[in-house]
Design a protein around this motif. Structure first.
Motif, PDB file in Angstrom:
ATOM      1  N   UNK A  77       0.825  -1.225   0.000  1.00  0.00           N
ATOM      2  CA  UNK A  77       0.000   0.000   0.000  1.00  0.00           C
ATOM      3  C   UNK A  77       0.849   1.261   0.000  1.00  0.00           C
ATOM      4  N   UNK A  78       1.820   1.321   0.869  1.00  0.00           N
ATOM      5  CA  UNK A  78       2.677   2.502   0.933  1.00  0.00           C
ATOM      6  C   UNK A  78       3.527   2.629  -0.326  1.00  0.00           C
ATOM      7  N   UNK A  79       4.076   1.523  -0.775  1.00  0.00           N
ATOM      8  CA  UNK A  79       4.971   1.551  -1.931  1.00  0.00           C
ATOM      9  C   UNK A  79       4.238   1.935  -3.218  1.00  0.00           C
ATOM     10  N   UNK A  80       2.998   1.495  -3.346  1.00  0.00           N
ATOM     11  CA  UNK A  80       2.266   1.706  -4.593  1.00  0.00           C
ATOM     12  C   UNK A  80       1.223   2.819  -4.508  1.00  0.00           C
ATOM     13  N   UNK A  81       1.160   3.522  -3.401  1.00  0.00           N
ATOM     14  CA  UNK A  81       0.151   4.568  -3.236  1.00  0.00           C
ATOM     15  C   UNK A  81       0.182   5.617  -4.348  1.00  0.00           C
ATOM     16  N   UNK A  82       1.349   6.147  -4.723  1.00  0.00           N
ATOM     17  CA  UNK A  82       1.356   7.135  -5.812  1.00  0.00           C
ATOM     18  C   UNK A  82       0.850   6.552  -7.135  1.00  0.00           C
ATOM     19  N   UNK A  83       1.197   5.302  -7.401  1.00  0.00           N
ATOM     20  CA  UNK A  83       0.750   4.642  -8.617  1.00  0.00           C
ATOM     21  C   UNK A  83      -0.763   4.394  -8.578  1.00  0.00           C
ATOM     22  N   UNK A  88      -6.186   5.694 -10.511  1.00  0.00           N
ATOM     23  CA  UNK A  88      -7.576   5.924 -10.116  1.00  0.00           C
ATOM     24  C   UNK A  88      -8.031   7.342 -10.409  1.00  0.00           C
ATOM     25  N   UNK A  89      -7.203   8.309 -10.086  1.00  0.00           N
ATOM     26  CA  UNK A  89      -7.654   9.702 -10.130  1.00  0.00           C
ATOM     27  C   UNK A  89      -7.278  10.435 -11.411  1.00  0.00           C
ATOM     28  N   UNK A  90      -6.161  10.089 -12.018  1.00  0.00           N
ATOM     29  CA  UNK A  90      -5.714  10.809 -13.211  1.00  0.00           C
ATOM     30  C   UNK A  90      -6.046  10.013 -14.479  1.00  0.00           C
TER      31      UNK A  90
END
Length: 141
Positions: A77-83, A88-90
């Protein structure tokens, strides 16, 4: 999520892939676009008929992200949060596409690694990649 043995198997397969991320990733993209042509709509930046350089470049980026996940199996979760935010959002990738990507990746692994990619390794990678997909889709909720 993964047993100790499954973690070892995921790492063993990654050791076989390491250094070949671009070629594996390009083949993964080609297979994805061939088997599931609708997925090309999420890669408009590659154009209608992407050239080898574009496939290698984006394939490298994709598999580098998988490498990050392998290195951070304990905290995906922490490692892939930006991805996850990006998808999801962009990019707004339909989450139903992640299983298609996983399936194509498994075929690429099996075709290249053949006998080295045992049934147990395939099962471990399936479980691992499914976990990655779950993390990537959590931001949709």
């Amino acid at each position: 999520m993964l047993s100790t043995q499954e973690r070892i198997q995921v790492a063993q397969v990654w050791d076989l892939i390491a250094g070949h991320e671009a070629s594996f990733g390009a083949e993964l993209l080609l297979r994805l676009f061939t088997v599931y042509p609708s997925t090309k709509s999420y890669f408009k930046h590659l154009g209608f008929c992407p050239d080898e350089t574009q496939l290698l470049t984006h394939g490298q980026r994709m598999l580098e992200a998988v490498g990050v996940a392998v290195q951070h199996m304990d905290n995906l979760r922490a490692a892939l949060s930006p991805l996850a935010d990006l998808h999801a959002q962009v990019l707004r990738v339909d989450p139903s596409n992640f299983p298609l990507l996983i399936q194509c990746f498994q075929v690429v692994l099996a075709s290249h690694l053949q006998g080295e990619f045992t049934v147990e390794m395939q099962a471990a990678w399936d479980k691992f990649l499914t976990g990655v997909a779950v993390v990537l889709t959590e931001k949709y909720r």
